[in-house]
Design a protein around this motif. Structure first.
Motif, short mmCIF file in Angstrom:
data_model
loop_
_atom_site.label_atom_id
_atom_site.label_comp_id
_atom_site.label_asym_id
_atom_site.label_seq_id
_atom_site.Cartn_x
_atom_site.Cartn_y
_atom_site.Cartn_z
N THR A 250 0.82 -1.21 0.00
CA THR A 250 0.00 0.00 0.00
C THR A 250 0.86 1.26 0.00
OG1 THR A 250 -0.16 -0.09 2.42
CG2 THR A 250 -1.93 -1.13 1.16
N TYR A 251 2.07 1.19 0.58
CA TYR A 251 2.94 2.36 0.55
C TYR A 251 3.30 2.76 -0.88
CZ TYR A 251 3.75 1.83 5.59
OH TYR A 251 3.60 1.77 6.95
N PHE A 252 3.30 1.80 -1.80
CA PHE A 252 3.67 2.09 -3.17
C PHE A 252 2.66 3.00 -3.86
CE2 PHE A 252 6.92 -0.98 -2.64
CZ PHE A 252 7.81 -0.84 -3.70
N SER A 253 1.46 3.12 -3.30
CA SER A 253 0.47 4.03 -3.90
C SER A 253 0.96 5.48 -3.84
CB SER A 253 -0.88 3.90 -3.19
OG SER A 253 -0.77 4.32 -1.83
N TRP A 254 1.86 5.77 -2.89
CA TRP A 254 2.40 7.13 -2.80
C TRP A 254 3.22 7.50 -4.04
CZ3 TRP A 254 4.46 6.66 2.92
CH2 TRP A 254 3.37 6.67 3.79
N ALA A 255 3.67 6.49 -4.78
CA ALA A 255 4.48 6.76 -5.97
C ALA A 255 3.68 7.53 -7.02
CB ALA A 255 4.99 5.46 -6.58
N ALA A 256 2.35 7.47 -6.91
CA ALA A 256 1.49 8.16 -7.88
C ALA A 256 1.06 9.54 -7.40
CB ALA A 256 0.26 7.32 -8.18
N LEU A 257 1.67 10.04 -6.32
CA LEU A 257 1.32 11.37 -5.84
C LEU A 257 1.57 12.45 -6.89
CD1 LEU A 257 2.51 11.44 -2.11
CD2 LEU A 257 0.16 11.64 -2.96
N GLY A 258 2.51 12.17 -7.81
CA GLY A 258 2.81 13.14 -8.85
C GLY A 258 1.58 13.52 -9.66
#
Length: 521
Positions: free
Chosen positions: A61-69
Motif C-alpha cells: 500500500t505504501y507504493f500508492s504514494w508513488a502516484a502522488l505526482g
C-alpha cells in the motif's frame, strides 16, 4: 456573453461524425493511450506483482504514494509552460520536446522496474515507481497543453472524448493486458520474476505508440512564449535547486503530517458532537495547505538567499493565478467551486462500488467482465457521444446534462441494492452509469480547456485537473465509513443529493455569462 455555440451549431450529424476523423482528433487517441499506460503499472498491476513476490500488504500500500505526482503535477506544470529544453526544443519545438522527454522517462522507468526483482531489491523498485509516477504525470501535463493549443475550441470536445477513449484503452492494456502477459510468460505457476520482467518490458515497448506519435505530429501554433529568464545554464541550475528544495519540503511535510493527522483524528474521535467524517476531511485539507505553505516559505527563503529570482518566480507561478482571477473576476470563485465538485457524485460512489458488488453476491469474474471490460466500452461510447453532442449543442448544455445524469444514475444503484445480485440489472446499471460518466467527462474536459489562457496553458489546466479530483477523493476516502454508519441504500441517496449543488453551479456558470468554454470559442 453568449457564444456561437450557445446560439446553436448547425453542423449535421454526418458532419459531426466526420469531424472525428480530423488528424488532431485521431492524434489524441494515440496520445491518450500513451498517457493511460503508466498509471496502472504503479497501482493494481504492480500491487499484484509485489504480492506475488510475497511483499507484505502494508508495504504494497505504501507504493500508492508513488502516484502522488498525478495529484500534485500543478507544482511543476509552470516549468513546462515557460522553460525550453536545451537543444531538443530547438530541434522539434518546445511542446514536442517536453513530450518526447517525458515519454522517454516513462520508458526508462518501466524498464528500470522490469530489471528490478522486488523480492531482493524493494528500494530500487520503489525508486522506479516514483520515477514512473513523476514522468507519467509530466506526460499528462504536456499532452493537455498540446491538446488545448493545437486546435480551436470547436474541436476541443471531440479531442477530449478521443483522448479519454485512448486513455481508457491504455489503462486496459496496462491492467488486464499486462496481467495476461505475465500469466503467458509463466507467472501462474508461482512467483516467476522473469515472467513479470517480460510483461513490463512489453509495456515499455507499447509506449512506442506515444513516441512515434510525438515524432510525426506538428508543433502547435498557439503555444506560449518561453520565459526570458531561462536563457542560460546558470538560470536553469538556480531554478532547479529552488524547485527541488520546495518539492522536498512539500513531500516531506505532506508525508510527516499524515501521521500527525491520524493522531488528531484518533484524539477527536471519542469526543461527543464531533463528526468523524467532517473532522477527517478538515484534517486532510489542513495537511495539504500546511505542506503547500511550507513549500512557499522555502521558496521565499531561497529567493532571499539569492538562489532564485523573484521576477522569475512571479512570472512562472504568480502570473498564471492572477491572470485567471483577472479574466473571470467575481465569477472565478464560482468556477473553482464548480471544478472542485463537478465529479463528486460518481467519484465518491466509485470508491466503494467494487465492495458493493462483492457484498451483493456477484462473483469476481462477473465484476471483472461487466464492471471493468463492459464498463470500459460504455465509458468510451459515452465519451464519444458527449463529444458529438457538445459539438452540436454547446459544451454548457452537455455539462448540465452530464451533471443531471451523474447524480440521477446513482439512484439505479439503490434499485440494484434492493433487487440483490441480479445480473441483468447490473448490466443496465453499468451501462447507464458509465455512459453518463463518459459523457460528463468529455464535456468537462472541454470546459476546463476553455478556461485556460494561451500564455499559461500547462499550469492552469494542471491546476484545474488537480482540483477536479482533490475534494471528491478526500470525501471518497470516507465512503466506507458512511456505508457502515447508514447502509448502502442511504449512501446512494446521499451521493445523488451531492449532485444537486453541482446542477445549480452549472446553471449559474451558464446564466452568469462568464467567459468559459463557449464564450472563448
Amino acid at each position: 456573453m453568449v457564444s456561437r455555440e450557445e446560439d446553436g451549431n448547425n453542423l449535421s450529424w454526418g458532419g459531426t461524425l466526420k469531424a472525428y476523423g480530423h488528424p488532431r482528433v485521431v492524434t489524441m487517441l494515440f496520445l491518450g493511450f500513451s498517457a493511460g499506460l503508466p498509471l496502472l503499472l504503479i497501482f493494481s498491476t504492480l500491487s499484484l506483482w509485489l504480492r506475488d513476490a510475497e511483499v507484505s500488504r502494508t508495504t504494497v500500500t505504501y507504493f500508492s504514494w508513488a502516484a502522488l505526482g498525478y495529484s500534485f503535477k500543478f507544482i511543476w506544470a509552470p516549468i513546462i509552460d515557460k522553460m525550453p529544453l536545451p537543444v531538443l526544443s530547438a530541434l522539434i519545438g518546445r511542446r514536442r520536446a517536453w513530450l518526447l522527454a517525458a515519454q522517454l522517462m516513462v520508458i526508462a522507468a518501466i524498464t528500470w522496474m522490469a530489471f528490478t526483482d522486488p523480492s531482493s531489491n524493494l528500494t530500487a523498485m520503489a525508486l522506479g515507481a516514483v520515477l514512473l509516477g513523476f514522468s507519467g504525470a509530466t506526460q499528462d501535463i504536456v499532452i493537455d497543453a498540446y491538446r488545448i493549443e493545437s486546435a480551436d475550441q470547436r474541436l476541443q470536445t471531440l479531442m477530449s472524448s478521443s483522448y479519454i477513449a485512448g486513455y481508457r484503452i491504455g489503462m486496459l492494456v496496462a491492467g488486464a493486458g499486462a496481467l495476461k502477459l505475465a500469466s503467458y510468460f509463466g507467472a501462474d505457476g508461482g512467483y516467476d520474476y522473469q515472467a513479470w520482467q517480460w510483461a513490463y518490458l512489453c509495456m515499455a515497448a507499447a509506449m512506442g505508440v506515444g513516441v512515434l506519435t510525438t515524432l510525426v505530429i506538428r508543433e502547435p501554433a498557439g503555444e506560449p512564449e518561453p520565459s526570458r529568464y531561462f536563457n542560460s545554464l546558470d538560470h536553469y541550475l538556480r531554478f532547479l535547486v529552488l524547485f527541488l528544495m520546495a518539492v522536498t519540503v512539500f513531500v516531506g511535510l505532506f508525508v510527516h503530517l499524515g501521521e500527525q493527522g491520524e493522531e488528531i483524528k484518533r484524539a477527536l474521535s471519542g469526543l461527543v458532537m464531533i463528526n468523524s467524517l467532517l473532522t477527517g476531511f478538515l484534517v486532510e485539507s489542513l495537511r495539504l495547505l500546511l505542506a503547500l505553505a511550507g513549500a512557499y516559505y522555502v521558496a521565499r527563503l531561497a529567493v532571499r538567499l539569492g538562489i532564485g529570482n523573484r521576477d522569475m518566480l512571479r512570472e512562472t507561478y504568480v502570473a498564471p493565478l492572477t491572470n485567471f482571477f483577472r479574466r473571470y473576476g467575481k465569477a472565478a470563485l464560482l468556477i473553482l467551486v464548480l471544478i472542485g465538485v463537478y465529479r463528486i457524485s460518481d467519484i465518491v460512489l466509485g470508491v466503494i462500488s467494487n465492495v458493493f458488488y462483492q457484498d451483493l453476491g456477484f462473483s469476481k469474474d462477473q465484476i471483472a467482465d461487466i464492471t471493468k471490460t463492459f464498463g470500459l466500452i460504455m465509458t468510451i461510447v459515452g465519451g464519444f457521444l458527449g463529444g458529438a453532442l457538445a459539438l452540436r449543442y454547446g459544451v454548457m448544455r452537455i455539462l448540465m446534462l452530464g451533471a443531471l445524469l451523474s447524480a440521477g444514475t446513482n439512484l439505479l444503484f439503490l434499485l440494484l441494492s434492493q433487487a440483490g445480485a441480479d445480473l441483468y440489472l447490473l448490466i443496465l446499471v453499468i451501462t447507464a452509469d458509465n455512459l453518463s460518466a463518459g459523457l460528463a467527462s468529455a464535456a468537462f474536459v472541454a470546459y476546463l480547456s476553455g478556461l485556460t489562457h494561451i500564455s499559461f496553458t500547462a499550469f492552469q489546466y494542471a491546476m484545474f485537473s488537480s482540483l477536479m479530483t482533490l475534494f471528491p477523493k478526500l470525501l471518497g476516502g470516507y465512503s466506507g465509513s458512511i456505508v457502515d454508519a447508514v447502509g448502502y441504500d442511504t449512501f446512494f441517496v446521499i451521493t445523488t443529493l451531492l449532485g444537486l449543488p453541482v446542477i445549480y453551479l452549472v446553471y449559474r456558470a451558464r446564466s452568469s455569462g462568464m467567459r468559459a468554454v463557449e464564450s472563448s470559442g
